[in-house]
Motif scaffolding. Structure first.
Motif, short mmCIF file in Angstrom:
data_model
loop_
_atom_site.label_atom_id
_atom_site.label_comp_id
_atom_site.label_asym_id
_atom_site.label_seq_id
_atom_site.Cartn_x
_atom_site.Cartn_y
_atom_site.Cartn_z
N MET A 1 6.32 -1.48 -12.05
CA MET A 1 5.18 -2.27 -12.53
C MET A 1 4.23 -2.60 -11.37
SD MET A 1 5.37 -5.81 -14.69
CE MET A 1 6.34 -6.62 -13.40
N LEU A 2 4.78 -3.00 -10.23
CA LEU A 2 3.95 -3.34 -9.08
C LEU A 2 3.21 -2.10 -8.55
CD1 LEU A 2 6.34 -5.73 -7.08
CD2 LEU A 2 4.32 -6.38 -8.41
N ARG A 3 3.95 -1.02 -8.38
CA ARG A 3 3.35 0.21 -7.84
C ARG A 3 2.27 0.76 -8.77
NH1 ARG A 3 8.66 2.83 -4.87
NH2 ARG A 3 8.00 2.23 -2.77
N SER A 4 2.53 0.71 -10.06
CA SER A 4 1.56 1.20 -11.03
C SER A 4 0.28 0.37 -10.99
CB SER A 4 2.18 1.16 -12.43
OG SER A 4 1.24 1.52 -13.41
N ALA A 5 0.43 -0.95 -10.87
CA ALA A 5 -0.73 -1.84 -10.83
C ALA A 5 -1.55 -1.62 -9.58
CB ALA A 5 -0.28 -3.29 -10.92
N VAL A 6 -0.87 -1.44 -8.44
CA VAL A 6 -1.58 -1.21 -7.18
C VAL A 6 -2.31 0.13 -7.21
CG1 VAL A 6 -1.27 -0.77 -4.70
CG2 VAL A 6 -0.06 -2.67 -5.80
N GLU A 7 -1.63 1.15 -7.73
CA GLU A 7 -2.22 2.49 -7.78
C GLU A 7 -3.43 2.54 -8.71
OE1 GLU A 7 -0.92 7.10 -8.81
OE2 GLU A 7 0.59 5.52 -8.71
N THR A 8 -3.32 1.88 -9.86
CA THR A 8 -4.40 1.91 -10.86
C THR A 8 -5.70 1.32 -10.32
OG1 THR A 8 -2.81 1.78 -12.69
CG2 THR A 8 -5.08 1.14 -13.17
N GLY A 9 -5.59 0.27 -9.53
CA GLY A 9 -6.80 -0.40 -9.05
C GLY A 9 -7.25 0.01 -7.66
N SER A 10 -6.58 1.00 -7.06
CA SER A 10 -6.87 1.34 -5.67
C SER A 10 -8.11 2.22 -5.51
CB SER A 10 -5.67 2.05 -5.04
OG SER A 10 -5.45 3.30 -5.65
N GLY A 11 -8.75 2.06 -4.35
CA GLY A 11 -9.88 2.92 -4.00
C GLY A 11 -9.38 4.15 -3.26
#
Length: 249
Positions: A173-183
């Motif tokens: 969940m954490l990794r998916s959230a970070v990846e989704t919003g990353s530049g």
């Protein structure tokens, strides 16, 4: 113009919730809005509910009496569901706070969500996963701590890095959230991470012993964290990013 407070219906399954936690429950519900409907359901002739009976008047909670019509059947559950649906159809609320450790209320939560209502769940750690995951946000009562003199609370001890990393659902969940919003550089604003998580799952960092999402992320040791003024940025550790890039290329 002042913002109108959101109206919350607080519905308590007194058979499956500890009366000793009512202080912290009400304080938590107040973060989301005003609990202008407060009801607790149970057979109030039962000695099992003496603890709840003692706090009802103090906190302006209306007791809803339900007799046990037959052995093994929970009439209180049925009454609570019926009331919740009546309140939903009245269309004068902004959300529901449901206090129970009983998974039988999962279909009710899903129905309320279908109508666009926010559902804040509260229960003990024994609460089955289907109910926990169904809520817009679920908080374990143990994570809210216990009241002490002076109004302070003592929460459960924070989980260490190894324990956090062993929780596959949390890590994904954490990794998916970070990846989704990353530049392009991999950095993601903490606020974006929090919003992404709240959209995909019932999550409260206090369930893991941390008051803030940023503290939990730091403790996991899985991410780089940098702060610019009051803004916090997160990205996955370089080793994993390089491996992902190699696998994709």
């Amino acid at each position: 113009m002042a913002e109108i407070e959101k109206r919350i219906a607080l519905l308590i399954d007194a058979d499956n919730a500890p009366a000793a936690k009512i202080d912290v429950i009400l304080a938590e519900v107040a973060r989301y809005g005003v609990a202008n409907v407060r009801r607790a359901y149970g057979n109030w002739k039962s000695p099992h509910l003496k603890g709840w009976e003692a706090v009802l008047h103090e906190y302006a909670i209306r007791p809803i009496q339900q007799f046990a019509y037959s052995t093994g059947k929970n009439a209180s559950d049925m009454a609570m569901v019926i009331d919740a649906m009546d309140l939903l159809y009245a269309r004068n609320l902004d959300g529901f706070a449901i206090v129970t450790s009983d998974a039988d209320f999962t279909p009710l939560v899903m129905r309320l969500l279908t109508d666009g209502e926010k559902v804040y769940g509260f229960g003990e750690k024994k609460t089955p996963a289907p109910f926990v995951n169904a809520c817009s946000k679920f908080t374990y009562l143990e994570a809210l701590g216990v009241p002490e003199e002076g109004g302070k609370t003592v929460a459960s001890a924070p989980k260490g890095a190894q324990e956090l990393r062993s929780d596959a659902r949390l890590v994904q969940m954490l990794r998916s959230a970070v990846e989704t919003g990353s530049g392009d550089d991999g950095w993601t604003h903490l606020g974006v991470v929090g919003s992404q998580i709240s959209n995909q799952a019932s999550f409260d960092p206090r369930n893991y012993g941390y008051g803030k999402l940023s503290d939990l992320i730091k403790a996991s040791g899985l991410f780089e964290v940098k702060q610019e003024g009051k803004t916090i940025w997160i990205r996955d550790k370089p080793r994993r990013r390089a491996a992902a890039k190699k696998a994709g290329g």
